[in-house]
Design a protein around this motif. Structure first.
Motif, PDB file in Angstrom:
ATOM      1  N   LEU A  37       0.872  -1.205   0.047  1.00 44.20           N
ATOM      2  CA  LEU A  37      -0.076  -0.005  -0.100  1.00 44.20           C
ATOM      3  C   LEU A  37       0.889   1.312   0.126  1.00 44.20           C
ATOM      4  O   LEU A  37       1.725   1.488   0.857  1.00 44.20           O
ATOM      5  CB  LEU A  37      -0.863   0.096   1.283  1.00 44.20           C
TER       6      LEU A  37
ATOM      7  N   GLU B 258      -0.200   5.136  -0.327  1.00 44.66           N
ATOM      8  CA  GLU B 258      -1.354   6.031  -0.241  1.00 44.66           C
ATOM      9  C   GLU B 258      -0.756   7.535  -0.049  1.00 44.66           C
ATOM     10  O   GLU B 258      -0.178   7.701   0.848  1.00 44.66           O
ATOM     11  CB  GLU B 258      -2.292   5.720   0.774  1.00 44.66           C
TER      12      GLU B 258
ATOM     13  N   ASN C 264      -4.711   5.917  -3.111  1.00 48.43           N
ATOM     14  CA  ASN C 264      -3.705   4.797  -3.330  1.00 48.43           C
ATOM     15  C   ASN C 264      -2.990   4.867  -4.476  1.00 48.43           C
ATOM     16  O   ASN C 264      -3.576   4.268  -5.631  1.00 48.43           O
ATOM     17  CB  ASN C 264      -4.477   3.417  -2.695  1.00 48.43           C
TER      18      ASN C 264
ATOM     19  N   GLU D 287      -3.610   1.035  -6.132  1.00 50.39           N
ATOM     20  CA  GLU D 287      -4.934   0.503  -5.785  1.00 50.39           C
ATOM     21  C   GLU D 287      -5.380  -0.616  -6.936  1.00 50.39           C
ATOM     22  O   GLU D 287      -5.151  -0.330  -8.313  1.00 50.39           O
ATOM     23  CB  GLU D 287      -5.989   1.565  -5.788  1.00 50.39           C
TER      24      GLU D 287
ATOM     25  N   LYS E 183      -0.919   2.125 -10.152  1.00 48.31           N
ATOM     26  CA  LYS E 183      -2.302   2.231 -11.028  1.00 48.31           C
ATOM     27  C   LYS E 183      -2.033   3.059 -12.139  1.00 48.31           C
ATOM     28  O   LYS E 183      -1.615   4.230 -12.277  1.00 48.31           O
ATOM     29  CB  LYS E 183      -3.367   2.784 -10.075  1.00 48.31           C
TER      30      LYS E 183
END
Length: 474
Positions: free
Chosen positions: A47, A49, A54, A57, A132
């Protein structure tokens, strides 16, 4: 392990040296108010963030992955995700290798990885950072020139980065879609690579490694950057069985559009006697902090390393320790690094100064330099008065000073004599007497006490840092 950090002002730590007037004040620097949350364990980073978003994510993280065939096949690849944290998970016939992966800190995160010995030859082995896709549009790196393509088909490109959508996708991952790679074919220590988009910029900086190549991959699901221990094409460049591979790097996050790749230096302290007798050899120490966001390193051929250099106004001859510098003239002198210095860390440059035979007031002037590139950072200035009237019983004898330096070399760990890191230095405000010296007695006992006081502070800060790191692991 999960950490929530809101960056702000931390109370100052004030240390008083035995040298009386030369107080060394250490304080945490002010940083942005950006909030970062990380979750990691012995298998990778899961993770990341940034300001509530995030970055990983739904798509991946930071982990180790390998292949015996060269194919990107989740059913045959070995991987640290889902492993026991000691041996790579092996869902197929390719056997998993022993590994260790540790992450300390938050921003930057310091990562240390060791993989091997490999049980068989691997066709590929790498450490991806998979974000992402929609959050990252462009890539950049610290050298110029790369190639694009995949498999056995590659085309050269110039420059130090581009948009991901400029990478062609000539290959297909079965069941997933088209893929293409921007490939950098050399990863020397100090290399940095980053990806950026509307939310954040993520940078990876190699401190030391056995890495062979750097990839930016335009994947069906991610725009990622990957550090590889092998070479393309994977099927014809096997990593031999028995290989043990290492990677040490930093991962940092910053606001998009903010400066990156800044090389800078701050003066933390300078230790030099205020006066000495003609023809005397005296000890000197300059402690510098890496206040930029690049790594200082010493090139193997001594052609482009970061080191301390004498400036045009310097009037004193330096005597470097063996293999740690040179002195061609008072204005052409260098003291080398003996280990890389990460952003926020520091280096202690220890050497001797040979006082002139003629009485007078002499200047020591120095600055950090990356030879062949540029001078950078704060200038170092100090004054040394050379006088025959300095009490012989108080002035340090040359042999005594040299012996004291040798004792320091043998008694202290190498990382203390050369390297201090971010937790020890942070931000520094230095008070130096107008004489340019330490402001204390110039006798042999005082000289040695000043040296041991400075080294003791570094050792204490190092021990505190280690305790902090142990306390944050869960």
């Amino acid at each position: 392990m999960k950490i929530l950090l809101c960056v702000g002002l931390v109370p100052a730590l004030v240390l008083q040296a035995a040298c009386g007037e030369a107080a060394l004040t250490l304080a945490r620097p002010l940083a942005s108010s950006a909030e970062i949350t990380v979750d990691y364990d012995a298998t990778g980073l899961h993770l990341l963030e940034w300001n509530g978003v995030n970055l990983l994510e739904g798509t991946g993280g930071y982990y180790i992955i390998g292949t015996c065939t060269g194919a990107d096949d989740e059913f045959t690849n070995v991987i640290s995700n889902g492993s026991d944290g000691q041996t790579l998970h092996a869902p197929g016939a390719c056997p998993g290798a022993p590994f260790s992966l540790s992450i300390t800190g938050t921003n930057p995160m310091r990562v240390s990885i060791q993989i091997g010995p490999l049980p068989v030859a691997y066709a590929g082995l790498s450490v991806p950072f998979d974000p992402k896709q929609t959050l990252f549009e462009s890539f950049a790196f610290s050298s110029s020139g790369y190639v694009v393509g995949c498999g056995a088909s590659w085309s050269p490109r110039s420059g130090s980065g581009a948009r991901f959508d400029t990478i062609p996708q000539p290959c297909t991952i079965p069941g997933h879609g088209a893929v293409g790679v921007a490939r950098v074919t050399s990863v020397p220590d100090g290399t940095w690579a980053e990806i950026t988009g509307p939310v954040a910029t993520v940078r990876r900086t190699v401190i030391s490694s056995d890495a062979q190549e750097l990839y930016f991959i335009r994947h069906p699901y991610t725009h990622n950057m990957e550090i590889s221990f092998g070479k393309e094409p994977l099927g014809s460049n096997l990593i031999p069985a028995g290989s043990v591979l290492n990677l040490e790097e930093e991962i940092s996050v910053r606001e998009p559009g903010s400066a990156g790749g800044v090389t800078d230096a701050e003066l933390v302290s300078i230790t030099l006697p205020a006066s000495a007798r003609p023809g005397q050899l005296v000890a000197a120490n300059v402690l510098m902090r890496n206040s930029g966001d690049t790594i200082w390193s010493e090139a193997g051929d001594h052609s482009s390393g970061h080191r301390l250099g004498s400036l045009a106004g310097n009037e004193l001859s330096w005597v470097p320790r063996a293999h740690e510098g040179y002195s061609n003239s008072v204005t052409d002198q260098r003291i080398f690094l003996t280990s890389p210095v990460v952003a926020g860390g520091g280096a202690s440059f220890e050497f001797h100064v040979q006082t002139p035979a003629v009485e007078g007031s002499y200047q020591l002037r120095a600055r950090m330099v990356q030879d062949g590139v540029a001078w950078f950072g704060a200038e170092v200035q100090a004054t040394l008065v050379v006088s025959a009237s300095v009490d012989a019983g108080v002035a340090a004898d040359s042999a005594v000073v040299a012996d004291a330096s040798a004792a320091l070399d043998s008694a202290l760990p190498p990382d203390v004599t050369q390297h201090a890191d971010a937790a020890q230095l942070a931000d520094a405000e230095v008070t130096t007497p107008s004489t340019g010296g330490c402001g204390c007695r110039t006798g042999g006992d005082a000289q040695r006490s000043g040296w041991f006081a400075l080294m003791g502070l570094l050792w204490l800060a190092s021990a505190q840092r280690k305790r902090r790191r142990v306390g944050t692991k869960r």
